[in-house]
Design a protein around this motif. Structure first.
Motif, PDB file in Angstrom:
ATOM      1  N   SER A  56     -17.517  -0.951   0.352  1.00 16.38           N
ATOM      2  CA  SER A  56     -17.633  -1.834   2.045  1.00 16.38           C
ATOM      3  C   SER A  56     -16.026  -2.191   2.189  1.00 16.38           C
ATOM      4  O   SER A  56     -17.196  -2.481   3.570  1.00 16.38           O
ATOM      5  CB  SER A  56     -17.729  -2.822   0.813  1.00 16.38           C
ATOM      6  OG  SER A  56     -17.340  -3.887  -0.368  1.00 16.38           O
ATOM      7  N   SER A  57     -14.944  -2.196   2.337  1.00 13.79           N
ATOM      8  CA  SER A  57     -14.637  -2.263   2.999  1.00 13.79           C
ATOM      9  C   SER A  57     -13.073  -1.151   3.010  1.00 13.79           C
ATOM     10  O   SER A  57     -13.309  -1.037   1.669  1.00 13.79           O
ATOM     11  CB  SER A  57     -13.615  -3.899   2.414  1.00 13.79           C
ATOM     12  OG  SER A  57     -13.520  -3.579   1.842  1.00 13.79           O
ATOM     13  N   LYS A  58     -12.345  -1.576   3.367  1.00 12.79           N
ATOM     14  CA  LYS A  58     -10.870  -0.822   3.106  1.00 12.79           C
ATOM     15  C   LYS A  58     -10.212  -1.219   2.236  1.00 12.79           C
ATOM     16  O   LYS A  58      -9.631  -1.160   1.351  1.00 12.79           O
ATOM     17  CB  LYS A  58      -9.883  -0.956   4.222  1.00 12.79           C
ATOM     18  CG  LYS A  58      -8.339  -0.520   4.355  1.00 12.79           C
ATOM     19  CD  LYS A  58      -7.490  -0.674   6.088  1.00 12.79           C
ATOM     20  CE  LYS A  58      -6.728  -1.809   6.031  1.00 12.79           C
ATOM     21  NZ  LYS A  58      -5.267  -1.822   6.594  1.00 12.79           N
ATOM     22  N   GLU A  59     -10.525  -2.341   1.473  1.00  8.64           N
ATOM     23  CA  GLU A  59      -9.658  -3.061   0.567  1.00  8.64           C
ATOM     24  C   GLU A  59     -10.533  -2.382  -0.520  1.00  8.64           C
ATOM     25  O   GLU A  59      -9.469  -1.762  -1.432  1.00  8.64           O
ATOM     26  CB  GLU A  59      -9.682  -4.572   0.635  1.00  8.64           C
ATOM     27  CG  GLU A  59      -8.132  -5.513   1.164  1.00  8.64           C
ATOM     28  CD  GLU A  59      -9.544  -5.057   2.913  1.00  8.64           C
ATOM     29  OE1 GLU A  59      -8.978  -5.299   4.021  1.00  8.64           O
ATOM     30  OE2 GLU A  59     -10.856  -5.011   3.120  1.00  8.64           O
ATOM     31  N   GLU A  60     -11.529  -2.124  -0.273  1.00  8.27           N
ATOM     32  CA  GLU A  60     -12.230  -1.473  -1.643  1.00  8.27           C
ATOM     33  C   GLU A  60     -12.041  -0.144  -1.596  1.00  8.27           C
ATOM     34  O   GLU A  60     -11.317   0.481  -3.002  1.00  8.27           O
ATOM     35  CB  GLU A  60     -13.766  -1.839  -1.411  1.00  8.27           C
ATOM     36  CG  GLU A  60     -14.189  -1.004  -3.015  1.00  8.27           C
ATOM     37  CD  GLU A  60     -15.828  -1.152  -2.891  1.00  8.27           C
ATOM     38  OE1 GLU A  60     -16.512  -0.766  -3.706  1.00  8.27           O
ATOM     39  OE2 GLU A  60     -16.685  -1.817  -2.192  1.00  8.27           O
ATOM     40  N   LEU A 110       1.529  -0.549  -5.871  1.00 12.01           N
ATOM     41  CA  LEU A 110       1.421  -1.445  -7.357  1.00 12.01           C
ATOM     42  C   LEU A 110       1.682  -2.920  -6.964  1.00 12.01           C
ATOM     43  O   LEU A 110       1.788  -3.755  -7.329  1.00 12.01           O
ATOM     44  CB  LEU A 110       1.910  -0.690  -8.247  1.00 12.01           C
ATOM     45  CG  LEU A 110       2.114   0.531  -8.996  1.00 12.01           C
ATOM     46  CD1 LEU A 110       3.086   0.990  -9.722  1.00 12.01           C
ATOM     47  CD2 LEU A 110       1.026   0.493 -10.109  1.00 12.01           C
ATOM     48  N   THR A 111       2.479  -2.686  -5.204  1.00  8.16           N
ATOM     49  CA  THR A 111       2.573  -3.523  -4.862  1.00  8.16           C
ATOM     50  C   THR A 111       1.126  -4.089  -3.993  1.00  8.16           C
ATOM     51  O   THR A 111       0.490  -5.634  -4.455  1.00  8.16           O
ATOM     52  CB  THR A 111       3.886  -3.058  -2.970  1.00  8.16           C
ATOM     53  OG1 THR A 111       4.934  -3.300  -3.674  1.00  8.16           O
ATOM     54  CG2 THR A 111       3.418  -4.842  -2.751  1.00  8.16           C
ATOM     55  N   HIS A 112       0.361  -3.504  -3.650  1.00  8.20           N
ATOM     56  CA  HIS A 112      -0.881  -4.071  -2.719  1.00  8.20           C
ATOM     57  C   HIS A 112      -1.873  -4.720  -3.148  1.00  8.20           C
ATOM     58  O   HIS A 112      -2.273  -5.701  -2.883  1.00  8.20           O
ATOM     59  CB  HIS A 112      -1.264  -3.237  -1.520  1.00  8.20           C
ATOM     60  CG  HIS A 112      -0.135  -2.905  -0.805  1.00  8.20           C
ATOM     61  ND1 HIS A 112      -0.645  -3.463   0.561  1.00  8.20           N
ATOM     62  CD2 HIS A 112       0.820  -1.983  -0.471  1.00  8.20           C
ATOM     63  CE1 HIS A 112       0.811  -3.308   2.106  1.00  8.20           C
ATOM     64  NE2 HIS A 112       1.372  -2.328   0.564  1.00  8.20           N
ATOM     65  N   ALA A 113      -2.187  -3.300  -4.512  1.00  7.10           N
ATOM     66  CA  ALA A 113      -2.956  -4.142  -4.993  1.00  7.10           C
ATOM     67  C   ALA A 113      -2.996  -5.600  -5.731  1.00  7.10           C
ATOM     68  O   ALA A 113      -4.112  -6.125  -5.810  1.00  7.10           O
ATOM     69  CB  ALA A 113      -3.359  -3.303  -6.670  1.00  7.10           C
ATOM     70  N   PRO A 114      -2.232  -6.024  -6.405  1.00  6.17           N
ATOM     71  CA  PRO A 114      -2.248  -7.518  -6.729  1.00  6.17           C
ATOM     72  C   PRO A 114      -1.900  -8.467  -6.086  1.00  6.17           C
ATOM     73  O   PRO A 114      -2.092  -9.877  -6.124  1.00  6.17           O
ATOM     74  CB  PRO A 114      -1.074  -7.415  -7.636  1.00  6.17           C
ATOM     75  CG  PRO A 114       0.259  -6.083  -7.500  1.00  6.17           C
ATOM     76  CD  PRO A 114      -1.009  -5.334  -6.902  1.00  6.17           C
ATOM     77  N   LEU A 115      -0.849  -8.282  -4.790  1.00  7.88           N
ATOM     78  CA  LEU A 115      -1.201  -9.052  -3.895  1.00  7.88           C
ATOM     79  C   LEU A 115      -2.038  -9.765  -2.972  1.00  7.88           C
ATOM     80  O   LEU A 115      -1.921 -10.819  -2.314  1.00  7.88           O
ATOM     81  CB  LEU A 115       0.551  -7.714  -2.463  1.00  7.88           C
ATOM     82  CG  LEU A 115       0.712  -9.154  -1.566  1.00  7.88           C
ATOM     83  CD1 LEU A 115       1.704 -10.268  -2.461  1.00  7.88           C
ATOM     84  CD2 LEU A 115       1.540  -8.341  -0.906  1.00  7.88           C
ATOM     85  N   HIS A 116      -2.775  -8.345  -2.845  1.00  6.89           N
ATOM     86  CA  HIS A 116      -4.074  -8.721  -2.160  1.00  6.89           C
ATOM     87  C   HIS A 116      -5.828  -8.079  -2.209  1.00  6.89           C
ATOM     88  O   HIS A 116      -7.100  -8.498  -2.170  1.00  6.89           O
ATOM     89  CB  HIS A 116      -4.275  -8.582  -0.363  1.00  6.89           C
ATOM     90  CG  HIS A 116      -3.649  -7.691   0.216  1.00  6.89           C
ATOM     91  ND1 HIS A 116      -5.007  -6.320   0.882  1.00  6.89           N
ATOM     92  CD2 HIS A 116      -2.099  -7.126   0.364  1.00  6.89           C
ATOM     93  CE1 HIS A 116      -4.184  -5.504   1.101  1.00  6.89           C
ATOM     94  NE2 HIS A 116      -3.596  -5.251   0.797  1.00  6.89           N
ATOM     95  N   LEU A 117      -5.099  -6.517  -2.897  1.00  9.91           N
ATOM     96  CA  LEU A 117      -6.416  -5.952  -2.905  1.00  9.91           C
ATOM     97  C   LEU A 117      -7.804  -6.217  -3.917  1.00  9.91           C
ATOM     98  O   LEU A 117      -8.557  -6.354  -4.066  1.00  9.91           O
ATOM     99  CB  LEU A 117      -5.775  -4.236  -2.886  1.00  9.91           C
ATOM    100  CG  LEU A 117      -5.149  -3.866  -2.203  1.00  9.91           C
ATOM    101  CD1 LEU A 117      -4.587  -2.165  -3.263  1.00  9.91           C
ATOM    102  CD2 LEU A 117      -6.489  -3.693  -1.197  1.00  9.91           C
ATOM    103  N   GLU A 118      -6.687  -7.128  -5.213  1.00 10.71           N
ATOM    104  CA  GLU A 118      -7.315  -7.439  -6.110  1.00 10.71           C
ATOM    105  C   GLU A 118      -8.751  -8.394  -5.690  1.00 10.71           C
ATOM    106  O   GLU A 118      -9.297  -8.744  -6.294  1.00 10.71           O
ATOM    107  CB  GLU A 118      -7.012  -7.349  -7.516  1.00 10.71           C
ATOM    108  CG  GLU A 118      -6.288  -6.465  -8.077  1.00 10.71           C
ATOM    109  CD  GLU A 118      -5.107  -6.389  -9.416  1.00 10.71           C
ATOM    110  OE1 GLU A 118      -4.770  -8.177  -9.288  1.00 10.71           O
ATOM    111  OE2 GLU A 118      -4.779  -5.549  -9.450  1.00 10.71           O
ATOM    112  N   GLY A 119      -7.958  -9.177  -4.989  1.00  5.54           N
ATOM    113  CA  GLY A 119      -8.500 -10.643  -4.530  1.00  5.54           C
ATOM    114  C   GLY A 119     -10.106 -10.650  -3.161  1.00  5.54           C
ATOM    115  O   GLY A 119      -9.867 -11.167  -2.958  1.00  5.54           O
ATOM    116  N   ASP A 120      -9.378  -9.488  -2.638  1.00  6.04           N
ATOM    117  CA  ASP A 120     -10.284  -9.019  -1.453  1.00  6.04           C
ATOM    118  C   ASP A 120     -11.981  -8.065  -1.907  1.00  6.04           C
ATOM    119  O   ASP A 120     -12.363  -8.077  -0.768  1.00  6.04           O
ATOM    120  CB  ASP A 120      -9.587  -8.531  -0.150  1.00  6.04           C
ATOM    121  CG  ASP A 120      -8.556  -9.308  -0.229  1.00  6.04           C
ATOM    122  OD1 ASP A 120      -8.404 -10.523   0.198  1.00  6.04           O
ATOM    123  OD2 ASP A 120      -7.202  -9.209   0.333  1.00  6.04           O
TER     124      ASP A 120
END
Length: 221
Positions: A56-60, A110-120
């Motif tokens: 659905s998104s780049k984050e997913e 490992l930086t990006h996942a908790p920083l914003h990917l999990e929340g987006d």
């Protein structure tokens, strides 16, 4: 341009193609921060709008890549320790360091996942990521416990250190183009651009020895 996937097997293969393309783009451009859906779909040979049928998104998409990274790390650790037993803290740390260093995009994520990917992403996608990441983590911990002389608690602490160190050191050792130019102009600041593998080895070894209580006692001042 590829035709639209019809069967469930085609869709699964196309989704995997997108993950491989995202990883390749991250490696080519120097980090996850530079990944765009346009670049990924072009690399995968899909129409730019086609990715929405799979993610659905780049984050997913990137969170899926991070989840796959946990499986890859688990498999790498299992292969690294094999049927060995009695590993001391230094060799236990070396096994963790070697396997993490073989997965540069995962270390970046490992930086990006908790920083914003999990929340987006939506809560169910976040739940799936956490469930699978923790399951892979626990398999890694069990494999290391079988192979090492370290206790369960010590292994758990070492894995926590490993994840945090890999995430932070990867970012420091892969500066942006602006910082790269800055370090060229100001060499005295260049120490911030660390040698990833060397520093990860050293710090994980120190963490393992400290957790196992094998560091020498500090001398009083």
């Amino acid at each position: 341009m590829r035709q639209r996937a019809r069967s469930s097997e085609d869709k699964a293969r196309r989704a995997e193609d997108l993950l491989a393309a995202a990883e390749a783009v991250a490696l080519d451009l120097g980090g996850v921060r530079y990944v765009t859906l346009a670049a990924v779909t072009e690399r995968a040979g899909l129409h730019r709008t086609g990715v929405r049928r799979y993610y659905s998104s780049k984050e997913e998409l990137l969170l899926e890549l991070a989840e796959r990274g946990w499986y890859q790390w688990r498999d790498a650790v299992l292969a690294e320790v094999g049927d060995r037993t009695g590993l001391d803290p230094a060799h236990t740390a070396a096994a963790i360091s070697a396997t993490l260093a073989s997965l540069p995009v995962f270390c970046d994520l490992l930086t990006h996942a908790p920083l914003h990917l999990e929340g987006d992403v939506d809560i169910e996608r976040a739940r799936r990521y956490k469930t699978n990441a923790f399951a892979a983590h626990d398999e890694i911990a069990r494999a290391l416990c079988r192979a090492s002389r370290m206790t369960v608690e010590q292994i758990q602490g070492l894995l926590t250190s490993a994840v945090l160190l890999a995430a932070g050191l990867w970012q420091a050792s892969h500066p942006t183009p602006t910082l790269t130019r800055l370090y060229e102009q100001e060499p005295r600041w260049g120490h911030a651009a660390l040698d990833f593998r060397l520093q990860l080895d050293r710090l994980l070894t120190a963490s393992a020895m400290g957790l196992a209580g094998t560091l020498p006692a500090a001398h009083p001042h």
